[in-house]
Enzyme design. Structure first.
Site, PDB file in Angstrom:
ATOM      1  N   TYR A 149     -18.214  31.391  24.649  1.00  0.00           N
ATOM      2  CA  TYR A 149     -18.910  31.416  22.768  1.00  0.00           C
ATOM      3  C   TYR A 149     -19.028  29.945  22.597  1.00  0.00           C
ATOM      4  O   TYR A 149     -18.769  29.048  23.043  1.00  0.00           O
ATOM      5  CB  TYR A 149     -16.880  31.777  22.110  1.00  0.00           C
TER       6      TYR A 149
ATOM      7  N   PRO B 275     -11.377  42.978  14.146  1.00  0.00           N
ATOM      8  CA  PRO B 275     -11.242  44.121  13.325  1.00  0.00           C
ATOM      9  C   PRO B 275     -10.819  44.246  11.905  1.00  0.00           C
ATOM     10  O   PRO B 275     -10.573  45.015  11.246  1.00  0.00           O
ATOM     11  CB  PRO B 275      -9.533  43.030  12.900  1.00  0.00           C
TER      12      PRO B 275
ATOM     13  N   ARG C 159     -16.561  42.325  12.178  1.00  0.00           N
ATOM     14  CA  ARG C 159     -18.346  41.567  12.048  1.00  0.00           C
ATOM     15  C   ARG C 159     -18.047  40.800  10.317  1.00  0.00           C
ATOM     16  O   ARG C 159     -19.437  40.911  10.430  1.00  0.00           O
ATOM     17  CB  ARG C 159     -18.890  41.845  12.788  1.00  0.00           C
ATOM     18  N   GLY C 160     -16.695  41.424   9.420  1.00  0.00           N
ATOM     19  CA  GLY C 160     -17.425  41.465   8.436  1.00  0.00           C
ATOM     20  C   GLY C 160     -17.713  42.240   7.605  1.00  0.00           C
ATOM     21  O   GLY C 160     -17.946  42.349   6.131  1.00  0.00           O
TER      22      GLY C 160
END
Length: 337
Positions: free
Chosen positions: A57, A205, A208-209
């Site tokens: 990341y 969850p 991704r928005g």
């Protein structure tokens, strides 16, 4: 607000809600370093102490940010990180690497970036199928014996791989995408985790928005990686608004937000399968962390769960890995995962 604790597997107790630190790398839009630190500190203030990151990341920047907070708050944090992907997400040069020599190299690099002596939960991020999973997990188990890692986990594996790994060393958690619009893990992996006493950590969850209802216009995310995902483009984007509409309708009955209903459904899904679920939504905004945590107390009715259960059949587009819809660690079918 007090976030309750829950037991994953192998004796590891964590906050019922986690924090996904991939969001601190600009992948969902730009943020300053100060904003990232504020978000992490606010999560800890609320009792969201299970922090999930990975070496890939931001090419290590996420781990460095988590490590900066850990300098003063390590005792409050349960830190999970992942290894097993080399290259760069931004440059689309990713490949899986799982050989034992790399396991030992990767953990030392992560410990340095995090600035800690021991990682609480260490995941294999993606499988390199040419390397037997028993060899990889065997090397990971050596890290536990050496005191560099406390617990082990796997990400995006099949049910058979989970069982094979668990025979080598107890697995604490399995991580995969799981939400009201991505439910393939319910066929095999989640039931296997339940049977073996392994916890489940769903990433993305909130889709991704998308499931928050904040993405009614594709222009909102035109500058980030979601613009290339099939569920976020063209007719699929418009069609998937029906999922958000259903979440919004139920949210109104609970004086809640669509995001809270999506998380409440996920907790209920875990309960139905008998597997402890600890979602790790990521955000750069402190107020969203409090909103997500409040979802833990929402109880959905049987009728509401039935409506939400039917939504996955309406979803258009495929679930995708990272920012390239064609990227996978191998060519295995996803139906088993």
């Amino acid at each position: 607000m007090t976030v309750p604790m829950t037991l994953l597997g192998d004796g590891l107790t964590v906050s019922r809600l986690g924090f996904g630190a991939m969001a601190l790398t600009g992948v969902y839009g730009a943020s300053t370093h100060g904003e990232n630190l504020d978000a992490l500190n606010h999560a800890l203030d609320l009792g969201v102490t299970f922090i999930d990151t990975a070496d890939i990341y931001g090419d290590g920047d996420s781990e460095r940010t988590v490590g900066e907070v850990a300098k003063t708050r390590r005792g409050e944090m349960t830190i999970a990180t992942k290894f097993g992907i080399t290259g760069s997400i931004a440059n689309k040069t990713m490949r899986a690497r799982n050989d034992p020599a790399y396991v030992r190299e990767a953990v030392d690099a992560s410990l340095t970036r995090l600035g800690i002596d021991t990682i609480d939960l260490y995941y294999l991020h993606r499988r390199e199928v040419s390397v037997p999973i028993e060899d990889t997990v065997g090397a990971m188990a050596e890290l536990v014996a050496a005191g560099k890692v406390r617990h082990l986990g796997l990400s995006e594996v099949t049910a058979d791989e989970l069982e094979a790994a668990h025979r080598v060393h107890p697995m604490t958690a399995v991580q995969s995408e799981w939400s009201v619009w991505s439910r393939d893990v319910e066929r095999a992996v989640a039931p296997t985790a339940a049977r073996l006493g392994i916890g489940f950590v769903p990433y993305s969850p909130l889709g991704r928005g998308f499931l928050t209802g904040a993405l009614s216009d594709p222009a909102v995310f035109a500058g980030d990686w979601r613009a290339g995902l099939t569920r976020f483009t063209g007719d699929a984007f418009a069609g998937n608004q029906t999922v958000v509409a259903a979440l919004t309708g139920i949210a109104g009955d609970h004086e809640a937000t669509p995001a809270q209903i999506a998380l409440a459904w996920l907790y209920a899904a875990g309960d139905r399968l008998g597997v402890p679920v600890v979602p790790i939504p990521g955000t750069r905004r402190p107020e969203r962390i409090a909103e997500n945590a409040a979802a833990i107390s929402i109880v959905l009715t049987a009728d509401e769960l039935h409506v939400l259960d039917d939504l996955s059949a309406q979803v258009r587009g495929e679930r995708s890995d990272f920012d390239d819809p064609n990227w996978t660690s191998d060519t295995r079918e996803r139906a088993d995962t």
